[in-house]
Design a protein around this motif. Structure first.
Motif, PDB file in Angstrom:
ATOM      1  N   TYR A 198      -6.373  -2.514   6.810  1.00 30.33           N
ATOM      2  CA  TYR A 198      -6.092  -0.548   7.094  1.00 30.33           C
ATOM      3  C   TYR A 198      -5.642   0.208   7.168  1.00 30.33           C
ATOM      4  O   TYR A 198      -4.906  -0.319   7.664  1.00 30.33           O
ATOM      5  CB  TYR A 198      -7.213  -0.972   7.690  1.00 30.33           C
ATOM      6  CG  TYR A 198      -8.424  -2.052   7.394  1.00 30.33           C
ATOM      7  CD1 TYR A 198      -9.237  -1.354   7.111  1.00 30.33           C
ATOM      8  CD2 TYR A 198      -8.503  -3.466   7.758  1.00 30.33           C
ATOM      9  CE1 TYR A 198     -10.726  -2.480   7.419  1.00 30.33           C
ATOM     10  CE2 TYR A 198      -9.663  -4.054   7.965  1.00 30.33           C
ATOM     11  CZ  TYR A 198     -10.418  -3.751   7.195  1.00 30.33           C
ATOM     12  OH  TYR A 198     -11.798  -4.693   7.226  1.00 30.33           O
ATOM     13  N   TRP A 238       0.621  -0.907   0.122  1.00 29.87           N
ATOM     14  CA  TRP A 238       0.146  -0.183   0.097  1.00 29.87           C
ATOM     15  C   TRP A 238       0.705   1.138  -0.159  1.00 29.87           C
ATOM     16  O   TRP A 238       1.763   1.282   0.542  1.00 29.87           O
ATOM     17  CB  TRP A 238      -1.010  -0.016   0.845  1.00 29.87           C
ATOM     18  CG  TRP A 238      -0.296   0.021   2.723  1.00 29.87           C
ATOM     19  CD1 TRP A 238       0.032  -0.873   3.424  1.00 29.87           C
ATOM     20  CD2 TRP A 238       0.219   1.393   3.239  1.00 29.87           C
ATOM     21  NE1 TRP A 238       0.662  -0.967   4.285  1.00 29.87           N
ATOM     22  CE2 TRP A 238       0.814   0.579   4.718  1.00 29.87           C
ATOM     23  CE3 TRP A 238      -0.013   2.638   2.596  1.00 29.87           C
ATOM     24  CZ2 TRP A 238       1.150   1.010   5.603  1.00 29.87           C
ATOM     25  CZ3 TRP A 238       0.835   3.292   3.767  1.00 29.87           C
ATOM     26  CH2 TRP A 238       1.377   3.209   5.050  1.00 29.87           C
ATOM     27  N   LYS A 294      -9.334   0.241   3.024  1.00 24.75           N
ATOM     28  CA  LYS A 294      -8.800  -1.403   3.362  1.00 24.75           C
ATOM     29  C   LYS A 294      -9.002  -1.796   1.588  1.00 24.75           C
ATOM     30  O   LYS A 294      -9.161  -1.600   0.499  1.00 24.75           O
ATOM     31  CB  LYS A 294     -10.014  -2.169   3.228  1.00 24.75           C
ATOM     32  CG  LYS A 294     -10.714  -3.527   3.650  1.00 24.75           C
ATOM     33  CD  LYS A 294     -11.682  -4.423   3.111  1.00 24.75           C
ATOM     34  CE  LYS A 294     -11.198  -5.662   3.426  1.00 24.75           C
ATOM     35  NZ  LYS A 294     -12.506  -6.292   3.601  1.00 24.75           N
ATOM     36  N   ALA A 342      -6.884  -4.921  -0.235  1.00 23.68           N
ATOM     37  CA  ALA A 342      -6.529  -6.191  -0.552  1.00 23.68           C
ATOM     38  C   ALA A 342      -5.839  -6.738  -1.572  1.00 23.68           C
ATOM     39  O   ALA A 342      -6.293  -6.360  -2.435  1.00 23.68           O
ATOM     40  CB  ALA A 342      -8.788  -7.243  -0.266  1.00 23.68           C
ATOM     41  N   TYR A 393      -5.622  -8.519   3.602  1.00 24.29           N
ATOM     42  CA  TYR A 393      -5.778  -7.056   3.592  1.00 24.29           C
ATOM     43  C   TYR A 393      -5.621  -5.863   5.167  1.00 24.29           C
ATOM     44  O   TYR A 393      -4.822  -7.082   5.661  1.00 24.29           O
ATOM     45  CB  TYR A 393      -7.666  -7.508   3.548  1.00 24.29           C
ATOM     46  CG  TYR A 393      -8.033  -7.692   4.578  1.00 24.29           C
ATOM     47  CD1 TYR A 393      -8.481  -7.350   6.445  1.00 24.29           C
ATOM     48  CD2 TYR A 393      -7.923  -8.977   4.360  1.00 24.29           C
ATOM     49  CE1 TYR A 393      -8.782  -7.158   6.850  1.00 24.29           C
ATOM     50  CE2 TYR A 393      -9.330  -9.205   6.038  1.00 24.29           C
ATOM     51  CZ  TYR A 393      -8.862  -8.865   7.085  1.00 24.29           C
ATOM     52  OH  TYR A 393     -10.022  -9.110   7.963  1.00 24.29           O
ATOM     53  N   TYR A 436      -7.199  -7.416  -6.980  1.00 25.43           N
ATOM     54  CA  TYR A 436      -6.891  -6.297  -6.194  1.00 25.43           C
ATOM     55  C   TYR A 436      -7.424  -5.711  -5.322  1.00 25.43           C
ATOM     56  O   TYR A 436      -9.234  -4.907  -6.937  1.00 25.43           O
ATOM     57  CB  TYR A 436      -6.027  -5.450  -6.850  1.00 25.43           C
ATOM     58  CG  TYR A 436      -4.819  -5.960  -6.855  1.00 25.43           C
ATOM     59  CD1 TYR A 436      -3.296  -5.169  -6.299  1.00 25.43           C
ATOM     60  CD2 TYR A 436      -4.358  -7.171  -7.559  1.00 25.43           C
ATOM     61  CE1 TYR A 436      -1.907  -5.897  -6.572  1.00 25.43           C
ATOM     62  CE2 TYR A 436      -3.186  -7.287  -8.301  1.00 25.43           C
ATOM     63  CZ  TYR A 436      -1.609  -6.688  -7.376  1.00 25.43           C
ATOM     64  OH  TYR A 436      -0.910  -7.457  -7.803  1.00 25.43           O
ATOM     65  N   GLU A 437      -8.211  -5.453  -4.656  1.00 24.19           N
ATOM     66  CA  GLU A 437      -9.106  -4.408  -4.296  1.00 24.19           C
ATOM     67  C   GLU A 437      -8.947  -3.069  -3.187  1.00 24.19           C
ATOM     68  O   GLU A 437      -9.014  -3.129  -2.295  1.00 24.19           O
ATOM     69  CB  GLU A 437     -10.257  -4.754  -3.171  1.00 24.19           C
ATOM     70  CG  GLU A 437     -11.872  -4.410  -2.970  1.00 24.19           C
ATOM     71  CD  GLU A 437     -12.959  -5.277  -2.449  1.00 24.19           C
ATOM     72  OE1 GLU A 437     -13.781  -5.014  -2.384  1.00 24.19           O
ATOM     73  OE2 GLU A 437     -12.826  -6.862  -3.350  1.00 24.19           O
TER      74      GLU A 437
END
Length: 186
Positions: A151, A108, A142, A144, A149, A132-133
């Motif tokens: 946060y 991230w 979030k 993932a 995942y 990927y989400e």
């Protein structure tokens, strides 16, 4: 014979409609970061949505070696969104990637008030599609990858129109060769 004619006409209409439906829903694109460049595209796409999903596949072109060995630790940007009604260098969230220790790492990557932070989500395989989400909640994000995942805190609770961020190589160094990334929007 009228019934046969009607059924034939219906089958013809369905056959004509199927390919056009497939074209409309197929949102797969290969983004290429050209040798000597940073950007894969200058496209501009806006959204107020809060849930985004992509199937993404890297091929062997994701393997690279930086001229400056410290730059090998830099995070390349994959995909994400600006946030908080500001420029993406001020506030944004996205997936990042790098080739390190013979592995493709997915991170991230966040800009918050002009400062960036990042961390590893997981390692993924080359030449294999991964899901990927990104979900933008009121007070966090979030991110993932294939169900793994994390946060990340979000610093602006309001909903804003945001613009999409696309594959980008480096910080200081440019792409050492053409890099191809296949992305399908969900």
């Amino acid at each position: 014979t009228t019934l046969i004619l009607l059924v034939s006409l219906l089958v013809l209409v369905v056959l004509v409609k199927l390919p056009s439906c497939k074209k409309i829903t197929n949102k797969t694109k290969t983004f290429t970061i050209k040798e000597g460049k940073h950007r894969s595209t200058y496209a501009l796409n806006y959204s107020k949505d809060t849930v985004f999903g992509w199937n993404i596949e890297f091929d062997s072109s994701a393997i690279y070696k930086c001229v400056d060995s410290l730059n090998q630790y830099d995070i390349n940007k994959l995909i994400g969104w600006s946030d908080c009604g500001t420029d993406h260098m001020e506030n944004s969230i996205r997936f990042g990637w790098r080739w390190l220790n013979d592995s493709l790492e997915i991170h991230w990557f966040k800009h918050e008030h002009g400062k960036f932070s990042f961390d590893l989500i997981k390692k993924v395989s080359l030449c294999e599609e991964h899901y990927y989400e990104l979900t933008i909640f009121t007070w966090n994000y979030k991110l993932a990858v294939d169900g793994t995942y994390v946060y990340i805190p979000r610093n602006c609770p309001n909903e804003y129109r945001r613009y999409q961020l696309y594959p980008y190589f480096g910080g200081q160094e440019v792409s050492p060769h053409d890099i191809n990334i296949c992305i399908s929007s969900k």
